[in-house]
Design a protein around this motif. Structure first.
Motif, PDB file in Angstrom:
ATOM      1  N   SER A  11       0.820  -1.204   0.000  1.00 59.61           N
ATOM      2  CA  SER A  11       0.000   0.000   0.000  1.00 59.61           C
ATOM      3  C   SER A  11       0.858   1.260   0.000  1.00 59.61           C
ATOM      4  CB  SER A  11      -0.906   0.020   1.236  1.00 59.61           C
ATOM      5  OG  SER A  11      -0.112   0.178   2.402  1.00 59.61           O
ATOM      6  N   HIS A  12       0.230   2.380  -0.353  1.00 59.29           N
ATOM      7  CA  HIS A  12       0.888   3.686  -0.280  1.00 59.29           C
ATOM      8  C   HIS A  12       1.376   3.955   1.140  1.00 59.29           C
ATOM      9  CE1 HIS A  12       0.916   8.070   0.252  1.00 59.29           C
ATOM     10  NE2 HIS A  12       1.128   8.175  -1.052  1.00 59.29           N
ATOM     11  N   GLN A  13       0.567   3.562   2.145  1.00 59.54           N
ATOM     12  CA  GLN A  13       0.926   3.808   3.543  1.00 59.54           C
ATOM     13  C   GLN A  13       2.181   3.028   3.950  1.00 59.54           C
ATOM     14  OE1 GLN A  13      -2.064   3.115   2.423  1.00 59.54           O
ATOM     15  NE2 GLN A  13      -3.432   4.801   3.054  1.00 59.54           N
ATOM     16  N   THR A  14       2.334   1.813   3.383  1.00 58.25           N
ATOM     17  CA  THR A  14       3.522   1.020   3.718  1.00 58.25           C
ATOM     18  C   THR A  14       4.782   1.678   3.178  1.00 58.25           C
ATOM     19  OG1 THR A  14       2.258  -1.032   3.769  1.00 58.25           O
ATOM     20  CG2 THR A  14       4.636  -1.223   3.440  1.00 58.25           C
ATOM     21  N   VAL A  15       4.698   2.216   1.962  1.00 56.78           N
ATOM     22  CA  VAL A  15       5.846   2.937   1.411  1.00 56.78           C
ATOM     23  C   VAL A  15       6.191   4.118   2.313  1.00 56.78           C
ATOM     24  CG1 VAL A  15       6.739   4.235  -0.553  1.00 56.78           C
ATOM     25  CG2 VAL A  15       5.298   2.232  -0.940  1.00 56.78           C
ATOM     26  N   ASN A  20       9.661   6.792   6.478  1.00 59.72           N
ATOM     27  CA  ASN A  20       9.638   7.646   7.668  1.00 59.72           C
ATOM     28  C   ASN A  20       9.822   6.893   8.977  1.00 59.72           C
ATOM     29  OD1 ASN A  20       8.968  10.272   6.353  1.00 59.72           O
ATOM     30  ND2 ASN A  20       7.157   9.134   5.703  1.00 59.72           N
ATOM     31  N   SER A  21       9.330   5.656   9.048  1.00 55.31           N
ATOM     32  CA  SER A  21       9.451   4.859  10.282  1.00 55.31           C
ATOM     33  C   SER A  21       9.762   3.412   9.914  1.00 55.31           C
ATOM     34  CB  SER A  21       8.156   4.944  11.099  1.00 55.31           C
ATOM     35  OG  SER A  21       7.845   6.278  11.427  1.00 55.31           O
ATOM     36  N   PRO A  22      10.933   3.151   9.331  1.00 47.93           N
ATOM     37  CA  PRO A  22      11.225   1.808   8.803  1.00 47.93           C
ATOM     38  C   PRO A  22      11.164   0.700   9.835  1.00 47.93           C
ATOM     39  CG  PRO A  22      13.204   3.185   8.852  1.00 47.93           C
ATOM     40  CD  PRO A  22      12.046   4.081   9.127  1.00 47.93           C
ATOM     41  N   ALA A  23      11.388   1.024  11.105  1.00 48.33           N
ATOM     42  CA  ALA A  23      11.362  -0.015  12.139  1.00 48.33           C
ATOM     43  C   ALA A  23       9.970  -0.622  12.304  1.00 48.33           C
ATOM     44  CB  ALA A  23      11.843   0.557  13.474  1.00 48.33           C
ATOM     45  N   ARG A  32      11.715  -5.199   0.058  1.00 51.10           N
ATOM     46  CA  ARG A  32      11.014  -5.176  -1.223  1.00 51.10           C
ATOM     47  C   ARG A  32      10.698  -3.748  -1.663  1.00 51.10           C
ATOM     48  NH1 ARG A  32       7.333  -8.401   0.161  1.00 51.10           N
ATOM     49  NH2 ARG A  32       5.401  -7.178   0.105  1.00 51.10           N
ATOM     50  N   VAL A  33      10.292  -2.922  -0.703  1.00 51.22           N
ATOM     51  CA  VAL A  33       9.986  -1.524  -1.012  1.00 51.22           C
ATOM     52  C   VAL A  33      11.265  -0.781  -1.415  1.00 51.22           C
ATOM     53  CG1 VAL A  33       9.207   0.673  -0.026  1.00 51.22           C
ATOM     54  CG2 VAL A  33       7.918  -1.432   0.424  1.00 51.22           C
ATOM     55  N   ARG A  34      12.330  -1.034  -0.719  1.00 53.55           N
ATOM     56  CA  ARG A  34      13.584  -0.344  -1.045  1.00 53.55           C
ATOM     57  C   ARG A  34      14.120  -0.756  -2.413  1.00 53.55           C
ATOM     58  NH1 ARG A  34      16.259  -0.627   5.046  1.00 53.55           N
ATOM     59  NH2 ARG A  34      15.279   1.304   5.811  1.00 53.55           N
ATOM     60  N   ARG A  35      13.922  -2.027  -2.782  1.00 57.79           N
ATOM     61  CA  ARG A  35      14.330  -2.442  -4.128  1.00 57.79           C
ATOM     62  C   ARG A  35      13.500  -1.720  -5.192  1.00 57.79           C
ATOM     63  NH1 ARG A  35      14.728  -7.617  -1.759  1.00 57.79           N
ATOM     64  NH2 ARG A  35      12.657  -8.183  -2.545  1.00 57.79           N
ATOM     65  N   ALA A  36      12.207  -1.556  -4.918  1.00 55.97           N
ATOM     66  CA  ALA A  36      11.345  -0.839  -5.859  1.00 55.97           C
ATOM     67  C   ALA A  36      11.768   0.625  -5.963  1.00 55.97           C
ATOM     68  CB  ALA A  36       9.884  -0.940  -5.413  1.00 55.97           C
ATOM     69  N   ILE A  37      12.128   1.222  -4.844  1.00 57.40           N
ATOM     70  CA  ILE A  37      12.604   2.607  -4.848  1.00 57.40           C
ATOM     71  C   ILE A  37      13.862   2.730  -5.704  1.00 57.40           C
ATOM     72  CG2 ILE A  37      13.713   4.350  -3.375  1.00 57.40           C
ATOM     73  CD1 ILE A  37      11.702   3.565  -1.178  1.00 57.40           C
ATOM     74  N   ALA A  38      14.785   1.786  -5.525  1.00 59.63           N
ATOM     75  CA  ALA A  38      16.029   1.820  -6.293  1.00 59.63           C
ATOM     76  C   ALA A  38      15.761   1.590  -7.777  1.00 59.63           C
ATOM     77  CB  ALA A  38      17.007   0.777  -5.752  1.00 59.63           C
TER      78      ALA A  38
END
Length: 329
Positions: A11-15, A20-23, A32-38
């Motif tokens: 979801s958008h909220q998970t991104v 903002n609060s990765p922990a 998975r989100v960080r790979r998509a960002i990259a």
């Protein structure tokens, strides 16, 4: 952000949480989100984020407008700590001819900084910090000042640093320990004088008059010449910074005195190259990285609504060859 969410299957909220609060996000999802960002080359729009959160993630840093070792390294440490905490920083000098406290405040307000960290080694910058605190949270890095009203204080315990340097010389058997001081309008210079005096008193030794110095090697050389002109030349000298100590070393060498056999010398700051003075300089190292982190942590806590207690860091005595046991003349 929607493209990143679609690519990662979240979801958008998970991104948003990953950013903002990765922990708060499970490691596998976070990866998975960080790979998509990259993969997508995503960069946050900080201007849009500032509008949405009413936070700019920008910190103002005020310096005294000098290039001396202590203030410049404290400023660098603040910038590194701010970046590690997710903030950008912008710096303004408060004592140069083009910037008054009012102008600096207007500059920072125009940039919508979240708060300000002031490197305040002098009376003038400390007074200016009070003027800045009327509109924004302000953290002050200074030397052992009393609780300064609306300001939040982070200090280096220069009194203790000076006590440690003086105790080192006394422990080596020196009974006549002189001090070459920094400028009287610098808080840390005053604190180093107080630490030297209190340590000599605690040891039951005579406290000689302070030798006026400054911050540069030429002033240290002149102070060394004045000490050599005394009827009773000290067997040890504690200098308020390493540049003064360098001048002292030259003055003593010109007079044919050997360091540390005839006179021991201790400096303060551990500037780059002090280990290669002739002889290598015993000195007091300031914990700039620790103080920079404390300043940013304090400001972030204040922005979150907390009231953090003042923090203080202790310098470290670094013993090298310029200080040795007292040898009777």
């Amino acid at each position: 952000m929607a493209d990143v969410a679609a690519r990662a299957g979240v979801s958008h909220q998970t991104v948003s949480r990953v950013l903002n609060s990765p922990a708060l996000v499970r490691p596998a999802t976070r990866d998975r989100v960080r790979r998509a960002i990259a993969d997508l080359g995503y960069r946050r729009n900080l201007s849009a984020r500032a509008l949405a959160t009413n936070r700019s993630q920008l910190i103002g840093v005020v310096t005294p407008g000098v290039t001396l070792f202590g203030p410049s390294h404290a400023t660098t440490a603040i910038q590194h700590a701010a970046r590690a905490a997710g903030y950008a920083s912008v710096t303004a000098a408060i004592e140069d001819a083009t910037a008054s406290p009012h102008e600096v405040l207007e500059f920072f307000l125009d940039l919508r900084v979240d708060g300000i960290v002031v490197v305040a080694p002098t009376v003038a910058t400390a007074e200016a910090a009070h003027g800045l605190a009327v509109s924004l949270p302000v953290v002050v890095i200074s030397a052992d000042q009393p609780a300064p009203g609306p300001l939040h204080l982070v200090t280096i315990d220069h009194r203790q640093g000076a006590r440690d340097a003086t105790a080192h010389l006394v422990g080596l058997g020196h009974r006549h320990v002189a001090h070459v001081a920094g400028p009287a309008d610098w808080f840390e210079a005053r604190a180093r004088v107080e630490g030297w005096r209190s340590q000599l008193r605690d040891a039951g030794l005579r406290v000689p008059d302070v030798v006026e110095g400054g911050w540069d090697a030429g002033q240290g050389y002149a102070a060394g010449q004045r000490l050599l002109a005394q009827a009773d030349v000290p067997t040890a000298v504690f200098a308020a910074n390493d540049h003064l100590a360098l001048g002292l070393l030259r003055a003593f060498d010109d007079a044919g005195l050997r360091v540390p056999d005839d006179v021991a010398v201790v400096g303060y700051d551990d500037v780059p190259g002090s280990a290669f003075y002739g002889p290598p300089l015993t000195t007091v190292r300031q914990p700039f990285d620790e103080v920079g982190t404390q300043a940013i942590d304090t400001l972030v806590a204040v922005l979150a609504g907390a009231t953090p207690a003042p923090s203080s860091s202790r310098p470290e005595l670094v013993v090298r060859a310029s200080s040795g046991p007292h040898v009777p003349r």
